[in-house]
Scaffold this motif. Structure first.
Motif, short mmCIF file in Angstrom:
data_model
loop_
_atom_site.label_atom_id
_atom_site.label_comp_id
_atom_site.label_asym_id
_atom_site.label_seq_id
_atom_site.Cartn_x
_atom_site.Cartn_y
_atom_site.Cartn_z
N ARG A 281 0.83 -1.21 0.00
CA ARG A 281 0.00 0.00 0.00
C ARG A 281 0.86 1.26 0.00
O ARG A 281 0.54 2.24 -0.68
CB ARG A 281 -0.93 -0.01 1.21
CG ARG A 281 -2.21 -0.79 0.94
CD ARG A 281 -2.83 -1.26 2.23
NE ARG A 281 -3.20 -0.18 3.12
CZ ARG A 281 -3.33 -0.30 4.43
NH1 ARG A 281 -3.13 -1.49 4.99
NH2 ARG A 281 -3.68 0.70 5.17
N VAL A 282 1.94 1.24 0.79
CA VAL A 282 2.82 2.42 0.81
C VAL A 282 3.38 2.64 -0.59
O VAL A 282 3.44 3.76 -1.08
CB VAL A 282 3.94 2.25 1.85
CG1 VAL A 282 4.97 3.37 1.72
CG2 VAL A 282 3.36 2.23 3.25
N LEU B 61 0.63 4.27 -2.50
CA LEU B 61 0.24 5.62 -2.08
C LEU B 61 1.36 6.62 -2.28
O LEU B 61 1.11 7.78 -2.58
CB LEU B 61 -0.19 5.60 -0.61
CG LEU B 61 -1.46 4.81 -0.30
CD1 LEU B 61 -1.61 4.62 1.20
CD2 LEU B 61 -2.66 5.53 -0.86
N ASN B 62 2.60 6.20 -2.06
CA ASN B 62 3.72 7.13 -2.15
C ASN B 62 5.01 6.35 -2.34
O ASN B 62 5.71 6.04 -1.37
CB ASN B 62 3.77 7.98 -0.87
CG ASN B 62 4.85 9.03 -0.93
OD1 ASN B 62 5.68 9.02 -1.83
ND2 ASN B 62 4.86 9.94 0.02
N ALA C 145 8.12 7.49 -0.54
CA ALA C 145 8.20 7.16 0.89
C ALA C 145 8.66 5.72 1.08
O ALA C 145 9.41 5.42 2.01
CB ALA C 145 6.84 7.38 1.56
N GLY D 214 6.66 14.63 0.70
CA GLY D 214 7.01 13.86 -0.49
C GLY D 214 7.48 12.46 -0.16
O GLY D 214 6.88 11.48 -0.58
N GLU D 215 8.59 12.35 0.59
CA GLU D 215 9.10 11.01 0.88
C GLU D 215 9.06 10.69 2.36
O GLU D 215 9.17 9.54 2.73
CB GLU D 215 10.53 10.85 0.34
CG GLU D 215 11.55 11.73 1.03
CD GLU D 215 12.98 11.46 0.55
OE1 GLU D 215 13.14 10.80 -0.49
OE2 GLU D 215 13.90 11.91 1.23
N GLY D 216 8.88 11.71 3.20
CA GLY D 216 8.96 11.48 4.63
C GLY D 216 7.75 10.74 5.18
O GLY D 216 7.87 9.91 6.07
N THR D 217 6.58 11.06 4.63
CA THR D 217 5.36 10.48 5.17
C THR D 217 4.44 10.03 4.05
O THR D 217 4.59 10.45 2.91
CB THR D 217 4.59 11.53 6.00
OG1 THR D 217 4.36 12.67 5.16
CG2 THR D 217 5.36 11.96 7.22
N VAL D 218 3.48 9.18 4.40
CA VAL D 218 2.41 8.83 3.47
C VAL D 218 1.16 9.54 3.98
O VAL D 218 0.59 9.15 4.99
CB VAL D 218 2.19 7.31 3.42
CG1 VAL D 218 1.13 6.98 2.38
CG2 VAL D 218 3.49 6.61 3.09
N THR E 231 -1.96 9.82 3.49
CA THR E 231 -3.27 9.24 3.77
C THR E 231 -3.23 8.15 4.82
O THR E 231 -4.26 7.68 5.27
CB THR E 231 -3.88 8.67 2.49
OG1 THR E 231 -2.90 7.84 1.87
CG2 THR E 231 -4.27 9.77 1.53
N LEU E 232 -2.04 7.72 5.21
CA LEU E 232 -1.96 6.70 6.26
C LEU E 232 -1.97 7.36 7.63
O LEU E 232 -1.53 8.50 7.78
CB LEU E 232 -0.69 5.87 6.10
CG LEU E 232 -0.65 4.85 4.96
CD1 LEU E 232 0.64 4.05 5.03
CD2 LEU E 232 -1.84 3.90 5.01
N LEU F 107 7.03 3.46 9.76
CA LEU F 107 7.37 3.09 8.37
C LEU F 107 8.77 2.47 8.26
O LEU F 107 8.99 1.59 7.44
CB LEU F 107 7.31 4.33 7.46
CG LEU F 107 5.95 4.69 6.88
CD1 LEU F 107 6.11 5.77 5.84
CD2 LEU F 107 5.26 3.48 6.29
N LEU G 55 8.84 -1.22 9.68
CA LEU G 55 7.71 -2.00 9.17
C LEU G 55 8.04 -3.49 9.20
O LEU G 55 9.08 -3.91 8.68
CB LEU G 55 7.42 -1.54 7.75
CG LEU G 55 6.01 -1.64 7.25
CD1 LEU G 55 5.82 -0.72 6.07
CD2 LEU G 55 5.68 -3.05 6.87
#
Lengths: 357, 521
Positions: free
Chosen positions: A233-234, A237-238, A241, B350-354, B356-357, B365, B368
């Motif tokens: 999913r990650v 979604l991105n 990331a 941009g890359e640090g976080t998602v 919508t999560l 993350l 994981l």
């Protein structure tokens, strides 16, 4: 690829415990009703009584026992293919080579199963055939997956091309080497009815349905509850990331597309050992294009997919009967699905606009 | 002789955005036949100034005067009609068309495109300005410098009197810079007024007839044509460096704390980088001790971000990187993370976080799949949520719940969540990339306090920032990046600001060396 962005994946919805009922009515039920009304207008325009048509479809596809059973059998490949697409779409990858994987999976099972059932007990023979179909689907998904993961080649194009090749390859293989000499039609050896998947007791529906439901629920659980599913999913979604967190490498994208390909192949092999028993050289149902809209309508949610696949099967089976009786073309079901998609997208758009203001 | 009325003038122009004054009472005059260099760091207000001249934005206060008349530039088309052409940093040509076809693109649809005439006109101008680009060439076959030359001619055709060049040298090779300089000189000689925006001091002095310096949204000073002729070059440089980085202008950054409060650095070397090269940086060499904060200063885009991305393992590099005596080269991002390297990215959304999560998953993350949050691959919701509440309390992350999508939080809270994630486990080296960029004052203060605190606890720290005051307020030593190289390392002290500023501008570290170099030459 961004066209999917308009349709909210499930992960964007709030947790289930807090879903209020009215939005569901607004964004799902109302559009479906509107689609039925719009379809009714089209029917009226071609001179058919819409109510009679819908009643006939319901009766033949749902209310009569034989129709219901045909509907359930028809669902089996749709469910497994839908699961394959959910894995792929939720990970932001677009495995549109699903038809090719399905064809190769079916051909592999068609070539193996009649021989395996001679050589070993039924359960392992059918199990192996089903798995072999999955493996064939995986192999067929591999070139696009590798190109995507290593070189960033668009998997949509390469997948569609692979499907095109698969159609011709299957026809050639059946006609040249796998042909049943006893048959006039170019087709593989037929699996005797007794050697196919057993029926669910008391019905004419084979246990492939149970398997298909388990596949969908399994995929749903994997995507929502496991670490692997979260990685997928990650990635969807991105992807930046995923890379930043250290798991977004080529292996992840390959796993997604290969798993999707495996399920695509499995859909083919299960349909062969369950319902068809043989593969004809001309067989190409192009389920992919029916399943893709269903998967979008389900918003990549496995539970919603089951409902939608069922509704679609009712339409198809009922529609097939209606086609002969009421002289409405079989493809009218696709018109209905199209309307549903348009109205759902509109509802989504309006809901988002309201949320913003 | 100077003409009495400038072609374009800014009179006390002010432009505000929510929370910032991008341009604060700026007055400048641009004359025909002159190259006017505008110098300034990122965030100095250059881009805002350009967009007002190009008619994209309008000043909140003050006026733009054209030929002495106040004009409200209402649109880009309006600015062009008044003779102001702009060339932006990013190329805006259609790559699959030829040069001539690109130049024809503005033709009204009912007219027949006059290819031959346009090609002829382009050839003539190209000759006049010393350009060697055939109009039949396809754009994707041209170098970036050549594409830019085409764009400059296009802007000149459309505008004609004033040419605004937004950091035109940022993507050019040294030779391309020379060619551009020559082209600007020839255009100025034909009476065009050129506004040349750059953050490289040497270019401004080499090609400009006059220089104005922007700093923190204000005009920090300038050097007119008269002085240009009168003063020797080293003295000119000295003055401009003072305007750009020095204390000549009252320090607008009230937060810059004295560097005295720094914790004492330890003795053990934690990070050792030698001869590290990658696509955007070359031959980097520095080391960081445990408990030390090593600042990396430089104007944005001089290779700092690629360098730290390479340290984190996100992009490939050659050379040696040792963390606590262990070789990092060849290790994956995840392995480096496991060895105690943490990278707090500047690209939070941009890359640090998602976005919508939920916050809870974003906090994990980088862990994981690890126990106790996942068992046999299955998520343990309680453990994940408990972890999230604890981290959010400790780092003061304000969110409605642990399950709120992180994208709904404010920038400051997202940054706190990122810090909470990166400081978890047992970090040994933490790399911050522009940690306070885009935050409000309170969160800037909180972030800086956290950086000091963790260094005090013994972490080796690398701090990349384009805010010189921030680097000086926090670092023990400062390495300066310029065009992909680390051009010097300066120990923090009273004269560090000047020395670092000179290095950032491409000058030798002290004025004495400069004079010596000049004399030798």
């Amino acid at each position: 690829m961004s066209e999917a962005a308009g349709i909210t994946p499930v992960s964007r919805l709030p947790p289930r415990s807090r879903v209020p009922v009215p939005p569901f009515v607004g964004t799902t039920l109302v559009p479906i009703v509107l689609a039925l009304v719009a379809g009714g207008l089209v029917l009226a325009a071609i001179g058919t009584d819409p109510l009679a048509y819908y009643a006939y479809v319901l009766e033949r596809g749902l209310l009569r026992l034989r129709g219901l059973q045909a509907t359930l059998v028809h669902m089996i490949p749709l469910l497994i293919l839908g699961a394959a697409l959910i894995v792929s779409f939720r990970s932001g990858l677009w495995n549109l080579g699903i038809d090719g994987q399905y064809m190769l999976g079916m051909l592999t099972a068609g070539a193996l199963a009649p021989h395996l059932v001679q050589a070993m007990p039924l359960a392992p023979a059918l199990g192996l055939s089903a798995l072999a179909g999955g493996v064939a689907g995986t192999l067929w998904a591999l070139p696009p997956a590798w190109l995507r993961a290593r070189h960033g080649t668009n998997e949509v194009i390469s997948g569609l091309m692979m499907s095109l090749i698969a159609t011709s390859l299957v026809a050639a293989l059946v006609k040249l080497w796998l042909r049943d000499p006893a048959s006039l039609e170019p087709q593989t050896l037929t699996l005797a009815v007794g050697d196919r998947l057993p029926m669910i007791p008391g019905t004419d529906v084979n246990v492939g349905l149970v398997l298909a439901l388990l596949v969908v629920l399994g995929v749903h659980a994997m995507m929502t509850r496991t670490a692997a599913g979260l990685r997928f999913r990650v990635l969807g979604l991105n992807p930046a990331a995923a890379r930043h967190a250290g798991f977004g490498g080529p292996v992840l994208a390959m796993s997604v597309l290969c798993l999707s390909g495996f399920l695509g192949g499995l859909a083919g092999s299960v349909e062969l050992i369950g319902a068809l028993g043989k593969m004809q050289a001309s067989w190409n149902p192009a389920y992919g294009f029916a399943v893709v809209p269903l998967v979008f309508l389900s918003r990549f949610n496995g539970l919603a997919l089951i409902l939608l696949a069922f509704a679609f099967s009712v339409l198809e089976i009922g529609g097939a009967s209606a086609a002969t009786r009421l002289d409405v073309p079989q493809d009218f079901t696709l018109v209905l699905v199209g309307f549903v998609l348009i109205f759902l997208a509109l509802a989504e758009y309006l809901a988002q606009r309201r949320a913003e203001t | 002789m100077k003409p009495a009325v400038p072609i374009v003038a800014l009179d006390q122009v002010t432009k505000r955005f929510p929370g910032v004054v991008a341009n604060d009472r700026i007055s400048l005059a641009f004359q025909a036949g002159e190259v006017h260099a505008l110098l300034g760091e990122n965030g100095a207000g250059k881009s805002t100034l350009i967009s007002m001249l190009a008619g994209i934005q309008r000043p909140d206060e003050g006026a733009i005067l054209i030929d002495g008349q106040a004009v409200a530039l209402s649109s880009p088309g309006h600015a062009l009609r008044l003779g102001i052409g702009t060339v932006y940093q990013h190329r805006m040509l259609v790559p699959t068309l030829t040069v001539a076809e690109n130049l024809l693109l503005g033709t009204p649809w009912w007219q027949r495109p006059r290819r031959a005439a346009v090609a002829e006109r382009f050839r003539r101008d190209a000759r006049a300005f010393g350009i060697d680009v055939p109009p039949e060439a396809r754009v994707d076959g041209l170098s970036l410098g050549e594409q830019q030359q085409v764009e400059i001619i296009r802007a000149l055709w459309r505008g004609g009197r004033v040419l605004v060049l937004d950091e035109p040298t940022s993507m050019l090779s040294p030779q391309g810079v020379e060619e551009l300089g020559a082209m600007m000189r020839r255009m100025a000689a034909q009476g065009v007024s050129i506004i040349f925006i750059t953050h490289h001091l040497t270019e401004a002095l080499a090609f400009g007839d006059r220089v104005s310096v922007l700093r923190g949204g204000r005009c920090a000073g300038g050097i007119g044509t008269a002085e240009f002729g009168a003063l020797p070059r080293p003295a000119l440089m000295e003055r401009v460096v003072g305007m750009m980085f020095g204390t000549a202008v009252a320090n607008t950054n009230a937060l810059a704390a004295p560097s005295l409060a720094l914790p004492r650095a330890g003795d053990a070397t934690m990070l050792e980088v030698s001869d590290l090269s990658g696509q955007a940086f070359r031959d980097i060499r520095f080391d960081v001790r445990a408990g030390e904060i090593f600042g990396i200063a430089g104007v944005d885009g001089n290779g700092q971000t690629p360098l730290v991305q390479a340290l984190a393992g996100q992009i490939p590099s050659r050379g040696r990187v040792m963390l606590g005596g262990q070789d990092l080269q060849g290790r994956s991002i995840r392995q480096r993370h496991g060895m105690g390297l943490r990278y707090v990215t500047d690209d939070r959304g941009g890359e640090g976080t998602v976005a919508t999560l939920p916050v809870s998953l974003n906090l994990l993350l980088k862990d994981l799949g690890r126990a106790p949050f996942w068992k046999q691959g299955f998520a343990e919701r309680r453990a994940i949520q408990a972890h999230a509440s604890a981290r959010m309390r400790e780092f003061d992350v304000r969110a409605p719940s642990t399950e709120t999508p992180i994208g709904k939080l404010s920038g400051g809270n997202i940054q706190k969540a990122l810090l909470a994630r990166e400081l978890a486990g047992s970090p040994r080296l933490i790399i911050y990339n522009k940690p306070t960029h885009g935050l409000d004052l309170r969160n800037i203060e909180a972030t800086r306090a956290r950086i000091r605190e963790t260094a005090q606890a013994g972490l080796a720290t690398v701090l990349v920032s384009t805010d010189l005051s921030e680097v000086l307020a926090l670092s023990h030593r400062v390495g300066v990046m310029l065009r992909g190289r680390m051009v010097g390392i300066v120990g923090n002290g009273p004269d560090a600001r000047d020395r670092v500023g000179r290095l950032m501008a491409g000058l030798p570290e002290s004025a004495a060396e400069d004079a010596a170099g000049e004399a030798a030459a």
